[in-house]
Design a protein around this motif. Structure first.
Motif, PDB file in Angstrom:
ATOM      1  N   SER A  41       0.829  -1.209   0.000  1.00  0.00           N
ATOM      2  CA  SER A  41       0.000   0.000   0.000  1.00  0.00           C
ATOM      3  C   SER A  41       0.862   1.257   0.000  1.00  0.00           C
ATOM      4  O   SER A  41       0.507   2.255  -0.645  1.00  0.00           O
ATOM      5  CB  SER A  41      -0.937  -0.007   1.203  1.00  0.00           C
ATOM      6  N   ILE A  42       1.983   1.224   0.691  1.00  0.00           N
ATOM      7  CA  ILE A  42       2.907   2.371   0.672  1.00  0.00           C
ATOM      8  C   ILE A  42       3.475   2.566  -0.727  1.00  0.00           C
ATOM      9  O   ILE A  42       3.606   3.702  -1.212  1.00  0.00           O
ATOM     10  CB  ILE A  42       4.026   2.164   1.709  1.00  0.00           C
ATOM     11  N   ILE A  43       3.812   1.474  -1.395  1.00  0.00           N
ATOM     12  CA  ILE A  43       4.334   1.568  -2.766  1.00  0.00           C
ATOM     13  C   ILE A  43       3.289   2.184  -3.690  1.00  0.00           C
ATOM     14  O   ILE A  43       3.579   3.085  -4.481  1.00  0.00           O
ATOM     15  CB  ILE A  43       4.756   0.174  -3.267  1.00  0.00           C
ATOM     16  N   VAL A  44       2.042   1.705  -3.583  1.00  0.00           N
ATOM     17  CA  VAL A  44       0.973   2.236  -4.437  1.00  0.00           C
ATOM     18  C   VAL A  44       0.707   3.700  -4.116  1.00  0.00           C
ATOM     19  O   VAL A  44       0.590   4.548  -5.021  1.00  0.00           O
ATOM     20  CB  VAL A  44      -0.307   1.401  -4.272  1.00  0.00           C
ATOM     21  N   GLY A  45       0.608   4.036  -2.837  1.00  0.00           N
ATOM     22  CA  GLY A  45       0.346   5.419  -2.448  1.00  0.00           C
ATOM     23  C   GLY A  45       1.433   6.363  -2.895  1.00  0.00           C
ATOM     24  O   GLY A  45       1.159   7.459  -3.407  1.00  0.00           O
ATOM     25  N   SER A  46       2.695   5.946  -2.731  1.00  0.00           N
ATOM     26  CA  SER A  46       3.817   6.792  -3.164  1.00  0.00           C
ATOM     27  C   SER A  46       3.813   6.977  -4.670  1.00  0.00           C
ATOM     28  O   SER A  46       4.041   8.082  -5.177  1.00  0.00           O
ATOM     29  CB  SER A  46       5.141   6.165  -2.710  1.00  0.00           C
ATOM     30  N   GLY A  47       3.551   5.892  -5.402  1.00  0.00           N
ATOM     31  CA  GLY A  47       3.531   5.987  -6.861  1.00  0.00           C
ATOM     32  C   GLY A  47       2.431   6.893  -7.363  1.00  0.00           C
ATOM     33  O   GLY A  47       2.638   7.704  -8.277  1.00  0.00           O
ATOM     34  N   MET A  48       1.238   6.814  -6.746  1.00  0.00           N
ATOM     35  CA  MET A  48       0.123   7.645  -7.188  1.00  0.00           C
ATOM     36  C   MET A  48       0.371   9.122  -6.890  1.00  0.00           C
ATOM     37  O   MET A  48       0.134   9.990  -7.734  1.00  0.00           O
ATOM     38  CB  MET A  48      -1.171   7.196  -6.506  1.00  0.00           C
ATOM     39  N   SER A  49       0.844   9.436  -5.683  1.00  0.00           N
ATOM     40  CA  SER A  49       1.063  10.843  -5.326  1.00  0.00           C
ATOM     41  C   SER A  49       2.220  11.441  -6.116  1.00  0.00           C
ATOM     42  O   SER A  49       2.138  12.579  -6.597  1.00  0.00           O
ATOM     43  CB  SER A  49       1.333  10.963  -3.819  1.00  0.00           C
ATOM     44  N   LEU A  50       3.302  10.673  -6.290  1.00  0.00           N
ATOM     45  CA  LEU A  50       4.439  11.174  -7.057  1.00  0.00           C
ATOM     46  C   LEU A  50       4.074  11.337  -8.524  1.00  0.00           C
ATOM     47  O   LEU A  50       4.470  12.315  -9.177  1.00  0.00           O
ATOM     48  CB  LEU A  50       5.629  10.213  -6.907  1.00  0.00           C
ATOM     49  N   GLY A  51       3.304  10.398  -9.069  1.00  0.00           N
ATOM     50  CA  GLY A  51       2.889  10.507 -10.465  1.00  0.00           C
ATOM     51  C   GLY A  51       2.022  11.732 -10.708  1.00  0.00           C
ATOM     52  O   GLY A  51       2.188  12.444 -11.699  1.00  0.00           O
ATOM     53  N   ALA A  52       1.075  11.981  -9.789  1.00  0.00           N
ATOM     54  CA  ALA A  52       0.220  13.160  -9.937  1.00  0.00           C
ATOM     55  C   ALA A  52       1.046  14.439  -9.872  1.00  0.00           C
ATOM     56  O   ALA A  52       0.845  15.370 -10.667  1.00  0.00           O
ATOM     57  CB  ALA A  52      -0.857  13.153  -8.848  1.00  0.00           C
ATOM     58  N   GLU A  53       1.967  14.497  -8.923  1.00  0.00           N
ATOM     59  CA  GLU A  53       2.822  15.685  -8.808  1.00  0.00           C
ATOM     60  C   GLU A  53       3.692  15.863 -10.047  1.00  0.00           C
ATOM     61  O   GLU A  53       3.853  16.981 -10.549  1.00  0.00           O
ATOM     62  CB  GLU A  53       3.703  15.538  -7.559  1.00  0.00           C
TER      63      GLU A  53
END
Length: 681
Positions: A41-53
């Protein structure tokens, strides 16, 4: 081996704490389940927030933004809760089935953890039918579903690198080793056959695309048949394969002359056969299987260098695994056959055809991109000595033409500032080929150690620029968005460079598939899906934007995005990791002395099944990692992983050989009972 006599007379009941612990572990979550859910879940959350930014700032993210990481933490919490709920259902499913056993008296029946997972009556009927007939019916079904793509792209999408490959052969009279030689030769064979039979090269395009489409349909049907026979529920198989069979991106590339499509089929076959041999090493004595496995590995190795590297790594790990037991040498020898053939193949081709060696260092595509990005964006902070070192490996005039460009590229907002559209040099954020033009290839080959030293020095002093340049080529494989679409990420234009092949006259050249008699809305659907439904001006030559403005299409972006395999990898790892404790249940019984006669077989079967699951996941994961060093973030590069998605989603469901053995004995008991009834009658 534990002495069982010491426990046979022990009738004491386990404590309440032990019962609660086991109920939580097998009915809800074990500690390893919780840790795995949190990490993923940390991997998914980090990927989604970093991708959006990253994409919403046009490639200029603030890596220390509190809001970005706050959003990431929120996403991680939501995803963790979803994962925990999924794992709880998954554990209860396997916990119930692991205690049902079978109706036979097989000594290992208690370990038939998949006894109720065979898929019911439909699966039983399929297993009784000849597998060749089942695959044929499935293959015809896939072709029927893909019939609209065949119609709209007829005679085929003659694009990507195929025109350049054929131009080198027909016009330059050489085979260019920049592209896989096996793929070029197959293209030539199809074009020669089509031209001599029908007098035009469009027939050659159609022959190639038809052969490719049939091969992909066969690979999918072969995989589906095997998974059903491995007791994966039919509903799971149908659902997993529907994601890919109905996917417009897969259908589009099935009718495109790109090497990635054929490679995808061989990669899927290799994954399926790898599971089969690791799950049951007795297949190594079956010469039919050995031939199939060698051909699949050979095709995978010939069509992409990454395929050869990934195959070697996975097979090396497999040799070190205990599940192969005394079959390690035989397995290694079998794998060595296609590997050696792939190494020898270019040599043999060189004896028969003139071969032009590639002048592009694809292995350094990411490294050169990061160095050139640093030169452009951080030029004022570079020291004189650092610039001198960069000029040793890159042409100074080419770099400065981009640095001081008055003709930037205007294809994407915020991109192309340091690209000179007149000279074709400088720096272009999404594409590493421009940095390759700037590079002194021969000098770099001779002084590779110095180049590596320069790379490490700049990476240490300019981490932000190196990270950002890396994300330009990799973020689209993690974050699904229309903003990831660029000039090279989607469907390549038909014969983009207007190549004319010398084998035929101008009237006999391949015909463009854009024709008025075809259903234009259907054609727009396929073209737009290959561009992730991104908005594009009507004047762009690489797609028809008519359907991209429909709001509901945004919901389909993850389905057609190159990020789809990332989520399949995450989900597959979650299920495999949670399934591990059930596959190794026999090992625990061996340890506490409660195992029964025949448990040695169950222990080996569960361990072998877990190894097979893990290594096929690793096969997909390693190839996914190679995408990060590719020349551009491109949907075509992710296509092989699209074909692996059904296998990734179904592999956690396969039963161990303990269930297979019990199932066979149950069938024998039923058959004996029927024969006995008939004799009495």
């Amino acid at each position: 081996m534990v002495d069982r006599t010491s426990t046979e007379g022990d009738t004491s009941e386990p404590s309440a704490a032990t019962k609660i612990s086991k109920k939580l572990k097998y009915g809800y979550w074990s500690l390893s389940d919780i840790i795995l859910c949190l990490v993923l879940s940390i991997i998914v959350g980090s990927g989604m927030s970093l991708g959006a930014e990253f994409y919403h700032t046009s490639g200029s993210p603030d890596y220390w933004s509190p809001s970005m990481w706050g959003i990431g933490a929120g996403i991680a919490v939501v995803v963790a809760l979803l994962f925990l709920g999924l794992v709880a259902c998954w554990n209860r499913r396997w916990s119930r089935s692991s205690h049902k056993g079978t109706d036979c008296d097989a000594p290992d029946a208690s370990y038939a953890e998949g006894a109720s997972m065979g898929g019911g009556r439909v699966a039983d009927r399929i297993k009784r039918v000849n597998p060749h007939l089942v695959r044929l019916v499935m293959c015809l079904g896939v072709v029927l579903i893909w019939l609209p793509a065949i119609i709209v792209f007829f005679p085929g999408n003659y694009s990507s690198d195929a025109p350049l490959q054929l131009s080198a052969y027909y016009n330059g009279h050489v085979l260019d080793a920049h592209w896989p030689l096996a793929h070029t030769l197959f293209l030539v064979a199809c074009f020669n056959t089509g031209f001599h039979l029908f007098g035009n090269l469009s027939a050659g395009v159609f022959l190639y695309c038809l052969a490719q489409l049939l091969f992909l349909a066969f690979a999918l049907s072969f995989a589906a048949d095997r998974l059903i026979r491995w007791n994966v529920p039919v509903g799971v198989v149908v659902g997993a394969f529907a994601i890919i069979v109905f996917n417009p991106v897969v259908q589009t590339y099935a009718m495109t002359t790109a090497k990635d499509s054929l490679f995808s089929g061989f990669l899927l076959l290799t994954g399926v056969l790898l599971v089969q041999v690791l799950r049951d090493t007795s297949n190594l004595r079956d010469w039919k299987f050995v031939v199939e496995f060698c051909l699949a590995c050979l095709g995978m190795s010939l069509l992409r260098k990454q395929g050869l590297y990934v195959l070697l790594i996975v097979c090396l790990i497999a040799v070190c695994m205990s599940s192969l037991h005394k079959k390690r040498v035989r397995f290694a020898a079998i794998v060595a056959v296609p590997v050696c053939a792939a190494v020898i193949f270019p040599v043999v081709v060189g004896w028969c055809f003139p071969v032009q060696q590639s002048q592009v260092l694809d292995e350094l595509s990411l490294a050169r991109q990061q160095i050139v990005a640093t030169y452009m964006y951080d030029n004022s902070s570079l020291s004189a000595s650092e610039k001198e070192k960069i000029w040793e490996y890159f042409d100074k005039s080419s770099l400065d033409a981009g640095l001081n460009s008055e003709y930037p590229w205007e294809g994407m907002p915020g991109v192309g500032r340091y690209y000179n559209s007149q000279t074709g040099t400088g720096y272009l954020e999404p594409l590493t080929d421009v940095a390759g033009i700037d590079m002194k290839t021969d000098y770099t080959k001779q002084h590779l150690a110095g180049f590596i030293s320069l790379y490490c020095e700049l990476a240490l002093h300019h981490p932000y620029r190196f990270t950002t340049a890396f994300l330009w080529g990799s973020m689209g494989y993690v974050y699904p968005t229309t903003l990831a679409d660029n000039r090279w990420s989607g469907l390549a234009p038909w014969n983009e460079f207007g190549v004319q092949l010398g084998i035929a006259s101008s009237e006999a050249q391949p015909v463009d598939y854009h024709q008025s008699w075809k259903p234009q809305k259907l054609l727009a659907w396929y073209c737009d899906a290959a561009e992730f439904f991104a908005k594009a001006p009507a004047s762009t030559p690489w797609g028809t934007p008519s359907s991209r403005y429909l709001p509901f299409l945004r919901l389909l972006v993850p389905w057609v995005s190159p990020a789809l395999p990332f989520f399949a990898l995450i989900l597959s790892l979650l299920l495999i990791g949670s399934r591990r404790k059930f596959l190794r249940g026999a090992s625990r019984k061996m340890a506490d002395g409660t195992a029964h006669r025949g448990d040695e077989f169950a222990v080996g079967a569960g361990s072998a099944t877990f190894v097979a699951m893990t290594l096929v996941w690793l096969l997909a994961m390693l190839y996914w990692l190679t995408l990060f060093v590719s020349p551009v973030m491109c949907g075509r590069y992710a296509l092989p992983l699209f074909l692996l998605i059904p296998l990734l989603l179904c592999v956690p469901w396969i039963s161990s050989l303990a269930y297979r053995q019990a199932e066979r004995q149950r069938e024998n008991v039923e058959r004996t009972a029927v024969e006995g009834t008939g004799a009495n009658a």
